[in-house]
Design a protein around this motif. Sequence first.
Motif, PDB file in Angstrom:
ATOM      1  N   TRP A   1       3.538  15.622  14.680  1.00 48.03           N
ATOM      2  CA  TRP A   1       3.766  16.950  15.250  1.00 48.03           C
ATOM      3  C   TRP A   1       2.730  17.995  14.869  1.00 48.03           C
ATOM      4  N   LEU A   2       2.075  17.824  13.731  1.00 51.89           N
ATOM      5  CA  LEU A   2       1.228  18.891  13.199  1.00 51.89           C
ATOM      6  C   LEU A   2      -0.242  18.497  13.179  1.00 51.89           C
ATOM      7  N   PRO A   3      -1.137  19.453  13.361  1.00 53.54           N
ATOM      8  CA  PRO A   3      -2.569  19.156  13.225  1.00 53.54           C
ATOM      9  C   PRO A   3      -2.916  18.957  11.758  1.00 53.54           C
ATOM     10  N   PRO A   4      -3.900  18.131  11.462  1.00 51.03           N
ATOM     11  CA  PRO A   4      -4.321  17.986  10.063  1.00 51.03           C
ATOM     12  C   PRO A   4      -4.934  19.280   9.561  1.00 51.03           C
ATOM     13  N   LEU A   5      -4.589  19.643   8.347  1.00 52.19           N
ATOM     14  CA  LEU A   5      -5.106  20.889   7.768  1.00 52.19           C
ATOM     15  C   LEU A   5      -6.584  20.756   7.446  1.00 52.19           C
ATOM     16  N   HIS A   6      -6.989  19.564   7.036  1.00 49.14           N
ATOM     17  CA  HIS A   6      -8.386  19.286   6.733  1.00 49.14           C
ATOM     18  C   HIS A   6      -8.569  17.778   6.716  1.00 49.14           C
ATOM     19  N   GLU A   7      -9.797  17.342   6.645  1.00 45.95           N
ATOM     20  CA  GLU A   7     -10.070  15.921   6.541  1.00 45.95           C
ATOM     21  C   GLU A   7      -9.635  15.441   5.159  1.00 45.95           C
ATOM     22  N   GLY A   8      -8.782  14.444   5.140  1.00 50.03           N
ATOM     23  CA  GLY A   8      -8.280  13.960   3.858  1.00 50.03           C
ATOM     24  C   GLY A   8      -7.219  12.913   4.082  1.00 50.03           C
ATOM     25  N   LEU A   9      -6.326  12.785   3.107  1.00 51.66           N
ATOM     26  CA  LEU A   9      -5.315  11.737   3.134  1.00 51.66           C
ATOM     27  C   LEU A   9      -4.458  11.811   4.387  1.00 51.66           C
ATOM     28  N   ALA A  10      -3.925  12.990   4.682  1.00 51.13           N
ATOM     29  CA  ALA A  10      -3.003  13.122   5.810  1.00 51.13           C
ATOM     30  C   ALA A  10      -3.684  12.835   7.138  1.00 51.13           C
ATOM     31  N   SER A  11      -4.947  13.258   7.285  1.00 48.79           N
ATOM     32  CA  SER A  11      -5.635  13.043   8.560  1.00 48.79           C
ATOM     33  C   SER A  11      -5.886  11.566   8.814  1.00 48.79           C
ATOM     34  N   ARG A  12      -6.024  10.779   7.759  1.00 48.25           N
ATOM     35  CA  ARG A  12      -6.276   9.339   7.921  1.00 48.25           C
ATOM     36  C   ARG A  12      -5.046   8.615   8.438  1.00 48.25           C
TER      37      ARG A  12
ATOM     38  N   ALA B   1      -7.315  -4.508   1.643  1.00 49.06           N
ATOM     39  CA  ALA B   1      -6.912  -3.778   2.839  1.00 49.06           C
ATOM     40  C   ALA B   1      -8.089  -2.986   3.377  1.00 49.06           C
ATOM     41  N   ASP B   2      -8.093  -2.777   4.691  1.00 47.15           N
ATOM     42  CA  ASP B   2      -9.140  -1.974   5.310  1.00 47.15           C
ATOM     43  C   ASP B   2      -8.558  -0.624   5.721  1.00 47.15           C
ATOM     44  N   GLU B   3      -9.359   0.177   6.403  1.00 50.28           N
ATOM     45  CA  GLU B   3      -8.920   1.510   6.802  1.00 50.28           C
ATOM     46  C   GLU B   3      -7.720   1.460   7.740  1.00 50.28           C
ATOM     47  N   THR B   4      -7.676   0.433   8.589  1.00 49.24           N
ATOM     48  CA  THR B   4      -6.543   0.300   9.501  1.00 49.24           C
ATOM     49  C   THR B   4      -5.252   0.047   8.735  1.00 49.24           C
ATOM     50  N   ASP B   5      -5.330  -0.822   7.735  1.00 47.17           N
ATOM     51  CA  ASP B   5      -4.154  -1.093   6.913  1.00 47.17           C
ATOM     52  C   ASP B   5      -3.708   0.166   6.168  1.00 47.17           C
ATOM     53  N   PHE B   6      -4.683   0.890   5.636  1.00 50.66           N
ATOM     54  CA  PHE B   6      -4.360   2.093   4.894  1.00 50.66           C
ATOM     55  C   PHE B   6      -3.635   3.098   5.793  1.00 50.66           C
ATOM     56  N   ALA B   7      -4.164   3.319   6.993  1.00 46.89           N
ATOM     57  CA  ALA B   7      -3.537   4.262   7.918  1.00 46.89           C
ATOM     58  C   ALA B   7      -2.136   3.814   8.308  1.00 46.89           C
ATOM     59  N   ALA B   8      -1.975   2.512   8.505  1.00 42.55           N
ATOM     60  CA  ALA B   8      -0.680   1.977   8.933  1.00 42.55           C
ATOM     61  C   ALA B   8       0.358   1.966   7.813  1.00 42.55           C
ATOM     62  N   ALA B   9      -0.075   2.193   6.584  1.00 45.71           N
ATOM     63  CA  ALA B   9       0.879   2.208   5.471  1.00 45.71           C
ATOM     64  C   ALA B   9       1.935   3.283   5.648  1.00 45.71           C
TER      65      ALA B   9
ATOM     66  N   LEU C   1       0.831  -1.207   0.000  1.00 48.71           N
ATOM     67  CA  LEU C   1       0.000   0.000   0.000  1.00 48.71           C
ATOM     68  C   LEU C   1       0.863   1.254   0.000  1.00 48.71           C
ATOM     69  N   ALA C   2       1.923   1.239   0.819  1.00 50.70           N
ATOM     70  CA  ALA C   2       2.827   2.388   0.867  1.00 50.70           C
ATOM     71  C   ALA C   2       3.476   2.626  -0.483  1.00 50.70           C
ATOM     72  N   LEU C   3       3.903   1.558  -1.130  1.00 49.26           N
ATOM     73  CA  LEU C   3       4.514   1.688  -2.453  1.00 49.26           C
ATOM     74  C   LEU C   3       3.505   2.201  -3.482  1.00 49.26           C
ATOM     75  N   GLN C   4       2.257   1.756  -3.364  1.00 52.02           N
ATOM     76  CA  GLN C   4       1.227   2.240  -4.282  1.00 52.02           C
ATOM     77  C   GLN C   4       0.950   3.729  -4.077  1.00 52.02           C
ATOM     78  N   LEU C   5       1.021   4.177  -2.829  1.00 48.97           N
ATOM     79  CA  LEU C   5       0.750   5.576  -2.525  1.00 48.97           C
ATOM     80  C   LEU C   5       1.916   6.486  -2.895  1.00 48.97           C
ATOM     81  N   MET C   6       3.137   5.986  -2.764  1.00 50.41           N
ATOM     82  CA  MET C   6       4.319   6.847  -2.864  1.00 50.41           C
ATOM     83  C   MET C   6       5.126   6.671  -4.142  1.00 50.41           C
ATOM     84  N   THR C   7       4.787   5.672  -4.946  1.00 53.22           N
ATOM     85  CA  THR C   7       5.535   5.438  -6.182  1.00 53.22           C
ATOM     86  C   THR C   7       4.558   5.136  -7.318  1.00 53.22           C
ATOM     87  N   SER C   8       5.113   5.056  -8.499  1.00 60.11           N
ATOM     88  CA  SER C   8       4.313   4.685  -9.679  1.00 60.11           C
ATOM     89  C   SER C   8       4.624   3.264 -10.125  1.00 60.11           C
TER      90      SER C   8
END
Length: 236
Positions: free
Chosen positions: A153-164, A21-29, A6-13
């Motif tokens: 360290w930082l608060p999420p700017l909005h609900e989205g990828l980073a907040s998950r 995968a479920d939401e927990t797996d996605f967050a843990a990526a 999942l991490a490779l799919q998100l960060m590379t082509s």
Amino acid sequence: MRRLILALQLMTSLPLPPVKADETDFAAAIRWFPATGFAVGAAAAAAMTLGLSVDSWVAALFALLAWVAATGALHLDGLGDIADGAGAVHGDRARLSAVLADPHIGSFGVVAIILQLLAKLILLRLWAEQLPAWGLIPLAVIARIGPLAWTLWLPPLHEGLASRFREGVKPAHLVAWSALALAICPLLPALGSAALLIPLWAWWLRSRIGGISGDGHGAGIEVVESALLAALVFAR
């Protein structure tokens, strides 16, 4: 293994098989983001080695093309969005959200992306003359430790990828990857400047943008990569 994929799919082509995968797996990526740097760095290092058979400029160009191709220009897109947001909003947080959500790129973003590519090309050319190509691998790994720190360290700017991702990373994961980076640093000591660069990006985001988002992660990776390239080249 599925979280790494999942991490490779998100960060590379890279072409990868679909995984269940479920939401927990996605967050843990996010825990595996630094590991994706091995793939990106290896692609750039292999391309640079190939280009060195011609000259240092060709090596730099090949490495840059491989770098962009391996990431699908994802982080450059984030850099452009953050540049547009920082340059256009002037403290107006409502306008910031609109700018970041706009799929079109503005003049600030175009300039930031062009300058980033030019900076990387020149720095990679100097690298090809001074440093071993394999050094691009730990550089790419260490730059991708940043998202773990920025998420913590930082608060999420909005609900989205980073907040998950907030549910998927703990301080122990940051400590573990930081320990690996520390073990690598004796090989290329200037990589230790990441200990300053990653917090500096967090400070800049908090003061100018207000928090972390997927664009903030991508832009931060680009900025840290170029700064580490410069640190290593000019430390020689």
